[in-house]
Design an enzyme around this catalytic site. Structure first.
Site, PDB file in Angstrom:
ATOM      1  N   CYS A   2       0.820  -1.211   0.000  1.00  0.00           N
ATOM      2  CA  CYS A   2       0.000   0.000   0.000  1.00  0.00           C
ATOM      3  C   CYS A   2       0.856   1.264   0.000  1.00  0.00           C
ATOM      4  O   CYS A   2       1.973   1.267   0.508  1.00  0.00           O
ATOM      5  CB  CYS A   2      -0.883   0.028   1.238  1.00  0.00           C
ATOM      6  SG  CYS A   2      -1.860  -1.453   1.425  1.00  0.00           S
ATOM      7  N   ARG A  28       4.905   0.836  -6.192  1.00  0.00           N
ATOM      8  CA  ARG A  28       4.941  -0.031  -5.009  1.00  0.00           C
ATOM      9  C   ARG A  28       4.068  -1.275  -5.203  1.00  0.00           C
ATOM     10  O   ARG A  28       4.206  -2.236  -4.453  1.00  0.00           O
ATOM     11  CB  ARG A  28       4.439   0.755  -3.783  1.00  0.00           C
ATOM     12  CG  ARG A  28       5.351   1.896  -3.395  1.00  0.00           C
ATOM     13  CD  ARG A  28       4.718   2.772  -2.347  1.00  0.00           C
ATOM     14  NE  ARG A  28       4.553   2.110  -1.067  1.00  0.00           N
ATOM     15  CZ  ARG A  28       5.500   1.999  -0.149  1.00  0.00           C
ATOM     16  NH1 ARG A  28       6.685   2.492  -0.378  1.00  0.00           N
ATOM     17  NH2 ARG A  28       5.262   1.385   0.992  1.00  0.00           N
ATOM     18  N   TRP A  75      -2.857  -2.738  -1.749  1.00  0.00           N
ATOM     19  CA  TRP A  75      -2.412  -4.052  -2.187  1.00  0.00           C
ATOM     20  C   TRP A  75      -3.142  -5.027  -1.262  1.00  0.00           C
ATOM     21  O   TRP A  75      -2.830  -5.116  -0.071  1.00  0.00           O
ATOM     22  CB  TRP A  75      -0.893  -4.156  -2.050  1.00  0.00           C
ATOM     23  CG  TRP A  75      -0.280  -5.363  -2.663  1.00  0.00           C
ATOM     24  CD1 TRP A  75       0.080  -5.522  -3.960  1.00  0.00           C
ATOM     25  CD2 TRP A  75       0.075  -6.583  -1.993  1.00  0.00           C
ATOM     26  NE1 TRP A  75       0.642  -6.765  -4.144  1.00  0.00           N
ATOM     27  CE2 TRP A  75       0.646  -7.440  -2.959  1.00  0.00           C
ATOM     28  CE3 TRP A  75      -0.032  -7.037  -0.679  1.00  0.00           C
ATOM     29  CZ2 TRP A  75       1.104  -8.718  -2.657  1.00  0.00           C
ATOM     30  CZ3 TRP A  75       0.425  -8.305  -0.372  1.00  0.00           C
ATOM     31  CH2 TRP A  75       0.978  -9.126  -1.364  1.00  0.00           C
ATOM     32  N   ASN A 101      -1.532   1.438   5.912  1.00  0.00           N
ATOM     33  CA  ASN A 101      -0.628   0.474   5.273  1.00  0.00           C
ATOM     34  C   ASN A 101      -0.123  -0.438   6.390  1.00  0.00           C
ATOM     35  O   ASN A 101       0.327   0.038   7.422  1.00  0.00           O
ATOM     36  CB  ASN A 101       0.535   1.229   4.617  1.00  0.00           C
ATOM     37  CG  ASN A 101       1.621   0.291   4.109  1.00  0.00           C
ATOM     38  OD1 ASN A 101       1.409  -0.912   3.977  1.00  0.00           O
ATOM     39  ND2 ASN A 101       2.781   0.843   3.821  1.00  0.00           N
ATOM     40  N   GLY A 102      -0.228  -1.744   6.189  1.00  0.00           N
ATOM     41  CA  GLY A 102       0.225  -2.696   7.207  1.00  0.00           C
ATOM     42  C   GLY A 102      -0.858  -3.726   7.474  1.00  0.00           C
ATOM     43  O   GLY A 102      -1.776  -3.889   6.660  1.00  0.00           O
ATOM     44  N   GLU A 480      19.153 -15.718  -9.140  1.00  0.00           N
ATOM     45  CA  GLU A 480      18.710 -14.344  -9.405  1.00  0.00           C
ATOM     46  C   GLU A 480      18.158 -14.217 -10.831  1.00  0.00           C
ATOM     47  O   GLU A 480      17.120 -13.585 -11.059  1.00  0.00           O
ATOM     48  CB  GLU A 480      19.874 -13.374  -9.146  1.00  0.00           C
ATOM     49  CG  GLU A 480      19.624 -11.928  -9.525  1.00  0.00           C
ATOM     50  CD  GLU A 480      18.399 -11.302  -8.877  1.00  0.00           C
ATOM     51  OE1 GLU A 480      17.805 -11.876  -7.954  1.00  0.00           O
ATOM     52  OE2 GLU A 480      18.001 -10.212  -9.337  1.00  0.00           O
ATOM     53  N   LYS A 484      14.341 -13.117 -11.775  1.00  0.00           N
ATOM     54  CA  LYS A 484      14.072 -11.949 -12.633  1.00  0.00           C
ATOM     55  C   LYS A 484      13.151 -12.340 -13.778  1.00  0.00           C
ATOM     56  O   LYS A 484      12.206 -11.642 -14.098  1.00  0.00           O
ATOM     57  CB  LYS A 484      15.403 -11.414 -13.143  1.00  0.00           C
ATOM     58  CG  LYS A 484      15.454  -9.977 -13.435  1.00  0.00           C
ATOM     59  CD  LYS A 484      15.753  -9.084 -12.234  1.00  0.00           C
ATOM     60  CE  LYS A 484      15.134  -9.488 -10.952  1.00  0.00           C
ATOM     61  NZ  LYS A 484      15.555  -8.850  -9.776  1.00  0.00           N
ATOM     62  N   GLU A 487       9.464 -13.192 -12.448  1.00  0.00           N
ATOM     63  CA  GLU A 487       8.646 -12.113 -11.887  1.00  0.00           C
ATOM     64  C   GLU A 487       8.156 -11.128 -12.940  1.00  0.00           C
ATOM     65  O   GLU A 487       7.094 -10.539 -12.781  1.00  0.00           O
ATOM     66  CB  GLU A 487       9.355 -11.398 -10.731  1.00  0.00           C
ATOM     67  CG  GLU A 487      10.470 -10.482 -11.104  1.00  0.00           C
ATOM     68  CD  GLU A 487      11.058  -9.736  -9.915  1.00  0.00           C
ATOM     69  OE1 GLU A 487      10.304  -9.286  -9.057  1.00  0.00           O
ATOM     70  OE2 GLU A 487      12.299  -9.600  -9.857  1.00  0.00           O
ATOM     71  N   HIS A 503      19.282 -35.664 -10.881  1.00  0.00           N
ATOM     72  CA  HIS A 503      18.645 -36.290  -9.713  1.00  0.00           C
ATOM     73  C   HIS A 503      17.136 -36.065  -9.735  1.00  0.00           C
ATOM     74  O   HIS A 503      16.485 -36.181  -8.698  1.00  0.00           O
ATOM     75  CB  HIS A 503      19.287 -35.760  -8.422  1.00  0.00           C
ATOM     76  CG  HIS A 503      20.739 -36.104  -8.334  1.00  0.00           C
ATOM     77  ND1 HIS A 503      21.191 -37.368  -8.048  1.00  0.00           N
ATOM     78  CD2 HIS A 503      21.846 -35.364  -8.570  1.00  0.00           C
ATOM     79  CE1 HIS A 503      22.514 -37.383  -8.089  1.00  0.00           C
ATOM     80  NE2 HIS A 503      22.931 -36.181  -8.406  1.00  0.00           N
ATOM     81  N   LYS A 602       6.721  -3.376  -4.660  1.00  0.00           N
ATOM     82  CA  LYS A 602       8.134  -2.999  -4.576  1.00  0.00           C
ATOM     83  C   LYS A 602       8.652  -3.153  -3.161  1.00  0.00           C
ATOM     84  O   LYS A 602       9.763  -3.592  -2.938  1.00  0.00           O
ATOM     85  CB  LYS A 602       8.303  -1.550  -5.047  1.00  0.00           C
ATOM     86  CG  LYS A 602       9.747  -1.050  -5.046  1.00  0.00           C
ATOM     87  CD  LYS A 602      10.572  -1.768  -6.080  1.00  0.00           C
ATOM     88  CE  LYS A 602      12.027  -1.371  -6.056  1.00  0.00           C
ATOM     89  NZ  LYS A 602      12.880  -2.371  -6.732  1.00  0.00           N
TER      90      LYS A 602
HETATM   91  O1  M6R Z   1      13.564  -3.976  -0.483  1.00  0.00           O
HETATM   92  P1  M6R Z   1      14.169  -5.326  -0.331  1.00  0.00           P
HETATM   93  O2  M6R Z   1      15.526  -5.425  -0.963  1.00  0.00           O
HETATM   94  O3  M6R Z   1      14.217  -5.786   1.095  1.00  0.00           O
HETATM   95  O4  M6R Z   1      13.230  -6.295  -1.122  1.00  0.00           O
HETATM   96  C1  M6R Z   1      13.432  -7.671  -1.112  1.00  0.00           C
HETATM   97  C2  M6R Z   1      12.617  -8.357  -2.182  1.00  0.00           C
HETATM   98  O5  M6R Z   1      11.259  -8.127  -1.968  1.00  0.00           O
HETATM   99  C3  M6R Z   1      12.984  -7.864  -3.584  1.00  0.00           C
HETATM  100  O6  M6R Z   1      14.342  -8.027  -3.841  1.00  0.00           O
HETATM  101  C4  M6R Z   1      12.173  -8.650  -4.638  1.00  0.00           C
HETATM  102  O7  M6R Z   1      12.559  -9.972  -4.652  1.00  0.00           O
HETATM  103  C5  M6R Z   1      12.328  -8.009  -6.017  1.00  0.00           C
HETATM  104  N1  M6R Z   1      11.052  -7.856  -6.620  1.00  0.00           N
HETATM  105  C6  M6R Z   1      13.102  -8.832  -6.957  1.00  0.00           C
HETATM  106  O8  M6R Z   1      13.271  -8.202  -8.172  1.00  0.00           O
END
Ligand code: M6R
Length: 607
Positions: A2, A28, A75, A101-102, A480, A484, A487, A503, A602
């Site tokens: 949020c 966000r 959100w 938010n929370g 990683e 990427k 997502e 395996h 985000k």
């Molecule tokens: O703000 P942060 O680095 O703590 O966020 C951690 C993850 O939520 C963040 O890296 C997320 O995996 C990204 N969307 C990846 O691209």
């Protein structure tokens, strides 16, 4: 997650400021939005599920008449994304409107009690109880009231409130969810993050946990958790709107990928002095003689940066380093104490699991170091020590430049600790530094291969699955790359240590199954070659990401992206740039919303 924005000023432009702020907070992640303004002695609320455009459309004929208001991007957590569940929420008497938010963990208990009192609810959210409690407890001043409300709430929250009977002020508070105050001239703001208010002011107050603030157009008063007024520093934000805008790029993600050479340079300039020594100034105060073990704790991409960091700590500093995912670590009752250093990595500095893992580590006596990109963020403030990455604002949900900044900083940290540890002598100190000084140029070179990478993504876009394989530290880079891709392109991907495929997972390989094979480590090239052969024998389509000199890997693969022969220790960081571009172009080819992928946020401020 949020996003909150609030405005009180001397101009009748509450709707304009709020809609603009919500636009800046879109990154966000959200699924509905709304605003509340005070006009003609009453509160007007408009809220819509879906994109901000829906709300703007709904309001297009509405005349701008208000000096004060709050807005929200939601959100969904409790209750589906719908108009009713969107914020702001009214109290029954329509006296107050709130945004939150929370998560209010005990909302069901409070809701039951309020219903008994005759209160009716219009949403399924946990947040609505805040509006009813505020109205129920209102005595004669907002501070006493909000303190009473806070006594009842369990969980995390950033809250903004407007009150019809006190139409000149916004009340706000926070606990474990971000909230900042923007201080302007005859106008003040609340927001979840700086970009929402940067157009109007660079002067910011970072509210600490449990602090409360009352904003009027010409004053900001902050109170501690006992309701006593306190003085807070006003911090000047040193980045501008240009850095938070696309600047001609089609997406923030591409802009942020391309910023990486300069971010590496900035990190090196920030943390090395003109004598060629790493200098963390007073930010770092680690008594290494006490430290027996290091943990690195983070989520998502930051966790993947931690995997590279642990490799540096083991190989350069010869220190035992474990890496864990924050949401696991915090519940694992880890064996840590005053002899443990726990490094928390977080771009946003607000990830709730990381924050809670830090609090738990502190309660066990561990020393804590935060590596974060956001000045004044919760994680920065909670840690014993902080090192800031100098990546500038990262707007795209997919983290790219923050990762590279984190890895660069962890590399410097490993050299620094290695020297302190007595295992890095003067000569190796400088040869390690020479390696990292080549990183920026190597990233630049791989960025020049964009067109080649784009062509490969044309093949990937029609695939449902892809596998990423590598050995040793390359297998961590695969994690990683895989994240990427999934997502932002919504293609199912998995990352494996190459030797692990046979395996089980090799059963999934059939004609044309894409394999992205990372081979950057000299001692693993032969093994990778065998793994690629096994996969090709079963019809896989192999895309190799490797160094120019590994010609046997290049020859056997169906497609390849190569880069210069940079040293093994930093080679996966270069390979990762190719993986970022591959994910980016695949998502573009598929026509998905690259910067705001579905279901994602985000800054993940809930568990
Ligand atoms: O703000 P942060 O680095 O703590 O966020 C951690 C993850 O939520 C963040 O890296 C997320 O995996 C990204 N969307 C990846 O691209």
């Amino acid at each position: 997650m949020c996003g909150i924005i609030g405005y009180v000023g001397d101009e009748r432009k509450a709707m304009e400021v709020i809609l603009d702020g919500l636009n800046k907070l879109e990154y966000r992640g959200y699924d509905s939005c709304g605003l509340a303004i005070i006009e003609n002695d009453s509160i007007f609320i408009a809220k819509k599920s879906g994109k901000l455009e829906n709300l703007k459309d709904f309001l297009k004929d509405k005349e701008e008449r208000s000096f004060i208001g709050i807005g929200h991007t939601r959100w969904a957590t409790h209750g589906n994304p719908s108009d009713e569940n969107s914020h702001p929420h009214f109290s029954n008497d329509k006296r107050v409107a709130i945004v939150h938010n929370g998560i209010i963990e005990n909302y069901l208990e409070i809701k039951a009690e309020l219903i008994k009192d005759g209160c009716s609810f219009t949403s399924q959210t946990d947040s609505e109880v805040i509006a009813h409690l505020f109205s129920k407890y209102y005595i004669d001043d907002p501070i006493t009231t909000i303190l009473k409300v806070k006594e009842r709430l369990r969980g995390s929250y950033a809250i903004g409130i407007i009150d019809r009977d006190n139409p000149e002020q916004i009340i706000c508070t926070r606990k474990d969810s971000p909230l900042i105050i923007g201080v302007g001239k005859n106008k003040n703001f609340i927001a979840s993050d700086v970009p929402a208010i940067l157009k109007y002011t660079r002067n910011v107050i970072f509210l600490d946990n449990n602090e409360i603030a009352i904003l009027k157009k010409d004053s900001v008063k902050v109170f501690n958790s006992f309701g006593v007024e306190i003085t807070k520093d006003i911090i000047k934000i040193d980045w501008d709107m240009e850095q938070a805008s696309k600047n001609g790029y089609p997406h923030f993600m591409l802009k942020e990928i391309e910023e990486q050479p300069s971010i590496v340079e900035k990190t090196l300039n920030t943390y090395t002095d003109n004598l060629g020594k790493i200098n963390f100034n007073s930010s770092l105060n680690i008594d290494l003689s006490k430290i027996k073990e290091i943990y690195i704790v983070a989520c998502g991409t930051a966790y993947h940066a931690g995997l590279q960091g642990a490799h540096f700590l083991k190989n350069i500093s010869k220190i035992k380093a474990d890496v864990d995912i924050a949401s696991e670590f915090r519940y694992s009752d880890p064996f840590i104490n005053e002899n443990t250093l726990v490094i928390f990595i977080s771009q946003s500095g607000e990830t709730l699991d990381t924050l809670m893992a830090m609090k738990m580590s502190k309660s066990k006596g561990a020393q804590t170091l935060a590596i974060t990109n956001v000045l004044g963020s919760s994680i920065a403030r909670e840690a014993d020590m902080v090192l800031y990455t100098t990546a500038g604002p990262e707007i795209s949900v997919a983290s790219t430049k923050a990762y590279t900044a984190q890895v660069t900083l962890l590399y410097l940290l490993a050299i620094y600790l290695g020297e302190k540890n007595g295992v890095v002598d003067n000569e190796s100190y400088h040869s390690y530094l020479d390696i990292i000084y080549k990183l920026s140029n190597n990233i630049d070179l791989i960025l020049k291969k964009k067109e080649e990478i784009k062509l490969i993504s044309g093949f990937l876009k029609n695939k449902n699955d892809a596998f990423y394989i590598g050995r040793g530290i390359d297998s961590k880079c695969c994690q990683e790359g895989s994240l990427k891709m999934k997502e932002i392109s919504y293609i199912h991907t998995e990352a494996f240590p190459a030797g692990e495929l046979k395996h089980g997972t090799i059963a999934l390989i059939e004609e044309g199954t894409p394999i992205i094979a990372i081979a950057t480590q000299e001692d693993m090239v032969e093994k990778m070659l065998s793994n690629i052969k096994e996969l090709k024998a079963r019809g896989a389509y192999v895309i190799a990401i490797t160094k120019e000199r590994y010609t046997n890997i290049i020859e056997i693969s169906d497609n390849f992206i190569t880069f210069e022969n940079i040293e093994d220790i930093i080679a996966p960081t270069v390979a990762n740039i190719a993986l970022q571009l591959l994910a980016y172009y695949t998502a573009v080819e598929k026509g998905v919303d690259v910067d705001k992928p579905r279901n994602l946020a985000k800054s993940v401020t809930v568990e």
